[in-house]
Motif scaffolding. Structure first.
Motif, short mmCIF file in Angstrom:
data_model
loop_
_atom_site.label_atom_id
_atom_site.label_comp_id
_atom_site.label_asym_id
_atom_site.label_seq_id
_atom_site.Cartn_x
_atom_site.Cartn_y
_atom_site.Cartn_z
N LYS A 1 -7.21 5.34 3.43
CA LYS A 1 -8.35 4.75 2.70
C LYS A 1 -8.52 3.27 3.05
O LYS A 1 -9.63 2.79 3.23
CB LYS A 1 -8.12 4.92 1.19
CG LYS A 1 -9.19 4.33 0.32
CD LYS A 1 -8.89 4.57 -1.14
CE LYS A 1 -9.03 3.30 -1.90
NZ LYS A 1 -8.66 3.38 -3.30
N CYS A 2 -7.40 2.57 3.18
CA CYS A 2 -7.47 1.14 3.53
C CYS A 2 -7.98 0.95 4.95
O CYS A 2 -8.78 0.05 5.21
CB CYS A 2 -6.09 0.50 3.39
SG CYS A 2 -5.58 0.26 1.68
N VAL B 1 0.85 -1.20 0.00
CA VAL B 1 0.00 0.00 0.00
C VAL B 1 0.88 1.24 0.00
O VAL B 1 1.80 1.37 0.81
CB VAL B 1 -0.93 0.01 1.24
CG1 VAL B 1 -1.75 1.29 1.29
CG2 VAL B 1 -1.85 -1.20 1.21
N ASP C 1 -2.44 5.96 0.34
CA ASP C 1 -3.62 5.10 0.37
C ASP C 1 -3.85 4.42 1.72
O ASP C 1 -4.83 3.68 1.88
CB ASP C 1 -3.53 4.03 -0.72
CG ASP C 1 -3.53 4.64 -2.11
OD1 ASP C 1 -4.14 5.71 -2.28
OD2 ASP C 1 -2.91 4.05 -3.02
#
Length: 142
Positions: free
Chosen positions: A82-83, A75, A79
Protein backbone atom coordinates in the motif's frame (compact mmCIF):
# COMPACT_ATOMS: atom_id res chain seq x y z
CA UNK A 1 14.96 29.67 -17.95
CA UNK A 2 18.54 29.74 -19.28
CA UNK A 3 19.62 32.20 -16.58
CA UNK A 4 18.15 29.93 -13.89
CA UNK A 5 20.03 26.90 -15.26
CA UNK A 6 23.26 28.89 -15.43
CA UNK A 7 22.87 29.94 -11.78
CA UNK A 8 22.16 26.33 -10.71
CA UNK A 9 25.39 25.18 -12.39
CA UNK A 10 27.28 27.84 -10.40
CA UNK A 11 26.22 26.68 -6.94
CA UNK A 12 29.18 25.84 -4.76
CA UNK A 13 29.27 22.54 -2.88
CA UNK A 14 29.11 24.47 0.41
CA UNK A 15 25.87 26.16 -0.68
CA UNK A 16 24.48 22.88 -1.99
CA UNK A 17 25.32 21.26 1.36
CA UNK A 18 23.44 24.00 3.23
CA UNK A 19 20.41 23.47 0.97
CA UNK A 20 20.48 19.71 1.59
CA UNK A 21 20.91 20.21 5.35
CA UNK A 22 17.90 22.52 5.54
CA UNK A 23 15.82 20.16 3.38
CA UNK A 24 16.80 17.22 5.58
CA UNK A 25 15.85 19.02 8.79
CA UNK A 26 12.49 19.89 7.26
CA UNK A 27 11.97 16.27 6.14
CA UNK A 28 12.95 14.91 9.57
CA UNK A 29 10.41 17.12 11.32
CA UNK A 30 7.63 16.37 8.84
CA UNK A 31 8.29 12.61 8.82
CA UNK A 32 8.33 12.50 12.61
CA UNK A 33 4.91 14.14 12.72
CA UNK A 34 3.51 11.84 10.05
CA UNK A 35 4.84 8.74 11.85
CA UNK A 36 3.26 9.93 15.09
CA UNK A 37 -0.06 10.25 13.24
CA UNK A 38 0.44 6.77 11.67
CA UNK A 39 0.31 8.30 8.17
CA UNK A 40 2.86 5.83 6.87
CA UNK A 41 2.45 6.23 3.07
CA UNK A 42 2.80 10.00 3.47
CA UNK A 43 5.82 9.57 5.78
CA UNK A 44 7.50 7.33 3.20
CA UNK A 45 6.88 9.79 0.35
CA UNK A 46 8.16 12.68 2.47
CA UNK A 47 11.30 10.78 3.52
CA UNK A 48 12.15 10.27 -0.17
CA UNK A 49 11.75 13.94 -1.10
CA UNK A 50 14.90 15.87 -2.08
CA UNK A 51 17.51 13.09 -1.68
CA UNK A 52 21.04 14.41 -1.00
CA UNK A 53 22.84 13.85 -4.29
CA UNK A 54 25.86 15.72 -5.58
CA UNK A 55 27.42 16.31 -2.16
CA UNK A 56 30.21 14.58 -0.29
CA UNK A 57 28.93 15.08 3.26
CA UNK A 58 28.46 11.61 4.77
CA UNK A 59 26.48 12.96 7.74
CA UNK A 60 23.67 14.33 5.57
CA UNK A 61 23.57 11.16 3.47
CA UNK A 62 23.58 8.91 6.56
CA UNK A 63 20.87 10.92 8.30
CA UNK A 64 18.75 10.83 5.17
CA UNK A 65 19.21 7.06 4.85
CA UNK A 66 18.40 6.64 8.55
CA UNK A 67 15.21 8.65 8.07
CA UNK A 68 14.03 6.40 5.24
CA UNK A 69 15.04 3.34 7.26
CA UNK A 70 13.02 4.58 10.23
CA UNK A 71 9.91 4.77 8.04
CA UNK A 72 10.51 1.33 6.54
CA UNK A 73 10.81 -0.18 10.01
CA UNK A 74 7.57 1.48 11.13
CA UNK A 75 5.51 -0.08 8.32
CA UNK A 76 3.94 -3.47 8.98
CA UNK A 77 4.61 -6.17 6.40
CA UNK A 78 0.96 -6.19 5.30
CA UNK A 79 1.09 -2.43 4.55
CA UNK A 80 4.29 -2.36 2.47
CA UNK A 81 2.50 -2.74 -0.89
CA UNK A 82 0.00 0.00 0.00
CA UNK A 83 2.85 2.39 0.81
CA UNK A 84 4.70 1.60 -2.42
CA UNK A 85 1.59 1.87 -4.61
CA UNK A 86 1.34 5.59 -3.82
CA UNK A 87 4.87 6.35 -5.04
CA UNK A 88 5.83 7.82 -8.40
CA UNK A 89 8.35 5.92 -10.58
CA UNK A 90 11.11 8.34 -9.51
CA UNK A 91 10.27 7.79 -5.85
CA UNK A 92 10.34 4.01 -6.40
CA UNK A 93 13.83 4.33 -7.90
CA UNK A 94 14.98 6.49 -4.99
CA UNK A 95 13.53 4.02 -2.50
CA UNK A 96 15.44 1.18 -4.16
CA UNK A 97 18.68 3.17 -3.74
CA UNK A 98 17.97 3.57 -0.03
CA UNK A 99 17.15 -0.13 0.26
CA UNK A 100 20.55 -1.04 -1.18
CA UNK A 101 22.23 1.43 1.13
CA UNK A 102 20.36 -0.10 4.08
CA UNK A 103 21.31 -3.62 3.04
CA UNK A 104 24.97 -2.57 2.96
CA UNK A 105 24.81 -1.77 6.69
CA UNK A 106 23.76 -5.34 7.60
CA UNK A 107 21.23 -3.87 10.05
CA UNK A 108 17.57 -4.86 9.68
CA UNK A 109 18.35 -6.85 6.53
CA UNK A 110 15.06 -8.76 6.81
CA UNK A 111 13.11 -5.53 6.62
CA UNK A 112 15.10 -4.23 3.65
CA UNK A 113 14.72 -7.55 1.80
CA UNK A 114 10.93 -7.48 2.26
CA UNK A 115 10.84 -3.96 0.88
CA UNK A 116 13.19 -4.92 -1.96
CA UNK A 117 10.80 -7.64 -3.08
CA UNK A 118 7.82 -5.28 -3.15
CA UNK A 119 9.70 -2.39 -4.78
CA UNK A 120 11.05 -4.71 -7.49
CA UNK A 121 7.50 -5.95 -8.09
CA UNK A 122 6.36 -2.38 -8.76
CA UNK A 123 9.47 -0.96 -10.45
CA UNK A 124 10.59 -4.06 -12.33
CA UNK A 125 14.16 -4.92 -13.16
CA UNK A 126 14.59 -1.49 -14.70
CA UNK A 127 14.34 0.00 -11.23
CA UNK A 128 17.31 -2.08 -10.08
CA UNK A 129 19.33 -1.26 -13.19
CA UNK A 130 18.65 2.49 -12.87
CA UNK A 131 19.56 2.35 -9.19
CA UNK A 132 22.89 0.67 -9.81
CA UNK A 133 23.77 2.61 -12.96
CA UNK A 134 22.99 6.17 -11.87
CA UNK A 135 26.12 8.17 -11.19
CA UNK A 136 24.65 10.70 -8.72
CA UNK A 137 23.14 8.59 -6.02
CA UNK A 138 22.31 8.44 -2.34
CA UNK A 139 24.60 5.40 -2.31
CA UNK A 140 27.77 7.24 -3.22
CA UNK A 141 29.95 9.83 -1.62
CA UNK A 142 31.98 12.09 -3.84
Amino acid sequence: FFLFVAKMDGISEADLLKIHQMALEERENTVSGLLNQQKLPEALAESLRKPPTGISDDDVKNRSADLVGEVLLAVKDADIKKCIDGLSPDQVDTLMKYIYRGLATYNNSNTYLKWHEQVRAKGGLGCIIRCLAERRSVLDTY
